[in-house]
Write a protein that holds these residues in place. Sequence first.
Motif, PDB file in Angstrom:
ATOM      1  N   PRO A   1       6.109  11.448  -9.269  1.00 57.89           N
ATOM      2  CA  PRO A   1       5.057  12.713  -9.269  1.00 57.89           C
ATOM      3  C   PRO A   1       6.200  14.153  -9.399  1.00 57.89           C
ATOM      4  O   PRO A   1       5.703  14.843 -10.195  1.00 57.89           O
TER       5      PRO A   1
ATOM      6  N   ALA B   1       2.285   3.378  -9.383  1.00 54.72           N
ATOM      7  CA  ALA B   1       1.347   3.656 -10.424  1.00 54.72           C
ATOM      8  C   ALA B   1       1.430   5.123 -10.837  1.00 54.72           C
ATOM      9  O   ALA B   1       1.085   5.145 -12.081  1.00 54.72           O
ATOM     10  N   GLY B   2       2.056   6.143 -10.416  1.00 52.00           N
ATOM     11  CA  GLY B   2       2.142   7.409 -10.689  1.00 52.00           C
ATOM     12  C   GLY B   2       3.497   7.534 -11.312  1.00 52.00           C
ATOM     13  O   GLY B   2       3.622   8.849 -11.613  1.00 52.00           O
TER      14      GLY B   2
ATOM     15  N   ILE C   1       0.638  -1.227  -0.066  1.00 50.72           N
ATOM     16  CA  ILE C   1      -0.125  -0.164  -0.033  1.00 50.72           C
ATOM     17  C   ILE C   1       1.000   1.243  -0.070  1.00 50.72           C
ATOM     18  O   ILE C   1       0.363   2.430  -0.555  1.00 50.72           O
TER      19      ILE C   1
ATOM     20  N   SER D   1       2.397   1.434  -3.587  1.00 46.38           N
ATOM     21  CA  SER D   1       1.699   1.559  -4.697  1.00 46.38           C
ATOM     22  C   SER D   1       1.647   2.878  -5.469  1.00 46.38           C
ATOM     23  O   SER D   1       1.643   2.946  -6.639  1.00 46.38           O
ATOM     24  N   PRO D   2       1.410   4.119  -4.718  1.00 41.18           N
ATOM     25  CA  PRO D   2       1.287   5.272  -5.181  1.00 41.18           C
ATOM     26  C   PRO D   2       2.361   5.670  -6.295  1.00 41.18           C
ATOM     27  O   PRO D   2       2.103   6.187  -7.372  1.00 41.18           O
ATOM     28  N   TYR D   3       3.594   5.218  -5.691  1.00 39.39           N
ATOM     29  CA  TYR D   3       4.645   5.715  -6.485  1.00 39.39           C
ATOM     30  C   TYR D   3       4.884   4.633  -7.819  1.00 39.39           C
ATOM     31  O   TYR D   3       5.048   5.343  -8.759  1.00 39.39           O
TER      32      TYR D   3
END
Length: 43
Positions: A30, A26-27, A19, A22-24
């Motif tokens: 940034p 998926a994105g 968790i 995952s943002p890193y």
Amino acid sequence: MRLRVLVLGLAFFATAVTIAVSPYVAGGHPPDRAERVDARLDR
């Protein structure tokens, strides 16, 4: 009993890491993407 606690602890740790990462994944990256968007607006 100890084995179940160990497995549940490892599963929880793996879920937390997934968790958190995952943002890193998926994105992309940034900050780099934000710089690219700003560069596009300057044109």
